[in-house]
Design a protein around this motif. Structure first.
Motif, PDB file in Angstrom:
ATOM      1  N   ASN A 152      39.496  18.393   4.645  1.00  0.00           N
ATOM      2  CA  ASN A 152      40.718  18.916   5.244  1.00  0.00           C
ATOM      3  C   ASN A 152      41.865  18.876   4.239  1.00  0.00           C
ATOM      4  O   ASN A 152      41.749  18.263   3.175  1.00  0.00           O
ATOM      5  CB  ASN A 152      41.078  18.117   6.503  1.00  0.00           C
ATOM      6  N   LEU A 153      42.971  19.503   4.590  1.00  0.00           N
ATOM      7  CA  LEU A 153      44.124  19.566   3.696  1.00  0.00           C
ATOM      8  C   LEU A 153      45.246  18.666   4.179  1.00  0.00           C
ATOM      9  O   LEU A 153      45.631  18.699   5.355  1.00  0.00           O
ATOM     10  CB  LEU A 153      44.651  21.004   3.604  1.00  0.00           C
ATOM     11  N   PHE A 154      45.772  17.867   3.276  1.00  0.00           N
ATOM     12  CA  PHE A 154      47.004  17.118   3.523  1.00  0.00           C
ATOM     13  C   PHE A 154      48.157  18.049   3.184  1.00  0.00           C
ATOM     14  O   PHE A 154      48.265  18.535   2.054  1.00  0.00           O
ATOM     15  CB  PHE A 154      47.041  15.863   2.649  1.00  0.00           C
ATOM     16  N   ILE A 155      49.009  18.341   4.153  1.00  0.00           N
ATOM     17  CA  ILE A 155      50.137  19.255   3.950  1.00  0.00           C
ATOM     18  C   ILE A 155      51.424  18.534   4.316  1.00  0.00           C
ATOM     19  O   ILE A 155      51.570  18.045   5.440  1.00  0.00           O
ATOM     20  CB  ILE A 155      49.990  20.537   4.794  1.00  0.00           C
ATOM     21  N   PHE A 156      52.343  18.459   3.362  1.00  0.00           N
ATOM     22  CA  PHE A 156      53.629  17.787   3.562  1.00  0.00           C
ATOM     23  C   PHE A 156      54.738  18.824   3.405  1.00  0.00           C
ATOM     24  O   PHE A 156      54.777  19.570   2.427  1.00  0.00           O
ATOM     25  CB  PHE A 156      53.818  16.666   2.548  1.00  0.00           C
ATOM     26  N   ALA A 157      55.650  18.865   4.373  1.00  0.00           N
ATOM     27  CA  ALA A 157      56.800  19.766   4.299  1.00  0.00           C
ATOM     28  C   ALA A 157      58.020  19.064   4.867  1.00  0.00           C
ATOM     29  O   ALA A 157      57.939  18.421   5.918  1.00  0.00           O
ATOM     30  CB  ALA A 157      56.529  21.057   5.077  1.00  0.00           C
ATOM     31  N   ASN A 158      59.137  19.162   4.163  1.00  0.00           N
ATOM     32  CA  ASN A 158      60.407  18.565   4.568  1.00  0.00           C
ATOM     33  C   ASN A 158      60.298  17.040   4.580  1.00  0.00           C
ATOM     34  O   ASN A 158      60.483  16.398   3.563  1.00  0.00           O
ATOM     35  CB  ASN A 158      60.854  19.112   5.926  1.00  0.00           C
TER      36      ASN A 158
END
Length: 316
Positions: free
Chosen positions: A229-235
């Motif tokens: 899976n993908l670790f996605i970080f935003a803000n």
């Protein structure tokens, strides 16, 4: 899962400038060993983007809408672009290939604006660069390295489904790239396209972290986890995302201070070395550092500048 932790940062910053009228063979010895050497007096362009290729050459490229560069295109070629906001006809190069071994360079041809585009290397060594500004926002640019002098950028002007400016690319196990976000794009897509993936897909975290007029969720931090899976970080927050099913499988705690870390607050992130502990599953750890306090972007536009964040946050 471990909650975010806050650390103090004590970092020394070192900048190395390649572009500009620099003196040849100027060197400076570091106190801890090693030496900086300025290899070229002028490479002709500014390195907004750089990529080391498998043949040990470096592709460097810059935006096309900021005026002429200091290096000409070969064979009297010119870039004709009626949509460019500065130069409709431009006979200067905005990309070069630098040969580290011979300390030589040659100009390359970029036809569309790569300003704040994104990209990644494919498994066969090609650089796939996508998006950008103005007429480049849906472009796909491919550079296939060679040992001669015949390789150059190949462009597909409408290779993307959505306009991608300040997006993030990540290579996937099957060799495709996932392209996440971009300005006013709360979605993702894949490249190359197949019949089943020829569209953009909604990504709720980009909607949830968007701040009108500030957009602190640009250039999101994306890492492939050990479970696929993908670790996605935003803000100031992150999720673990199953891109094959289009679902969030884990939501991580927000940064305790609530401050933004991704562009334009412009922190940075890194996937730490994986640890194979006997008898225990391998875990991935991501460290997110820097950024800017809330309200900094608005204050800066009014001429009031505040210091960057001196903290990091981590999760696994």
């Amino acid at each position: 899962m471990t909650p975010y932790f806050i650390l103090s940062l004590f970092l020394h910053h070192l900048a190395f400038l390649l572009a500009g009228p620099l003196c040849r063979n100027l060197t400076h010895a570091a106190t801890g060993g090693g030496r900086w050497t300025l290899l070229k007096p002028n490479i002709g362009i500014t390195a907004m983007h750089m990529q080391l290729l498998p043949n040990d050459r470096v592709v460097i490229f810059d935006r096309t809408d900021f005026g002429p560069s200091n290096i000409s295109l070969p064979n009297h070629k010119c870039r004709l672009d009626p949509h460019d906001i500065v130069l409709k006809s431009d006979c200067t190069a905005h990309s070069i290939e630098y040969d580290v071994v011979s300390n030589s360079l040659r100009p390359l041809t970029v036809l569309t604006d790569v300003w704040c585009s994104s990209g990644s290397l494919s498994p066969d060594g090609r650089l796939i660069q996508t998006g950008g500004f103005n007429d480049g926002d849906r472009a796909v640019r491919v550079f296939k390295p060679c040992n001669g002098f015949d390789c150059d950028w190949q462009e597909i002007k409408y290779g993307l489904n959505a306009e991608r400016w300040y997006a993030t690319n990540h290579i996937l196990p099957d060799g495709r790239q996932i392209i996440v976000g971009g300005r006013r794009q709360f979605n993702y897509e894949f490249y190359p396209k197949t019949g089943s993936t020829n569209r953009a897909y909604s990504l709720p975290i980009l909607v949830e972290t968007n701040e009108p007029k500030i957009e602190n969720n640009l250039y999101p931090f994306v890492f492939l986890n050990v479970d696929g899976n993908l670790f996605i970080f935003a803000n100031n927050r992150a999720v673990l995302f199953d891109y094959s099913k289009g679902i969030v499988v884990k939501t991580y705690p927000n940064m305790p201070d609530g401050n933004p870390r991704s562009y334009p607050s412009t922190g940075s992130a890194v996937l730490l070395p994986l640890k194979n502990l006997q008898g225990r599953a391998i875990q991935a750890e991501v460290l997110v550092c820097g950024g800017a306090p809330k309200g900094s972007y608005t204050s800066a536009r009014m001429g009031q500048f505040v210091g960057a964040l001196k903290t990091c946050g981590g999760s696994k």
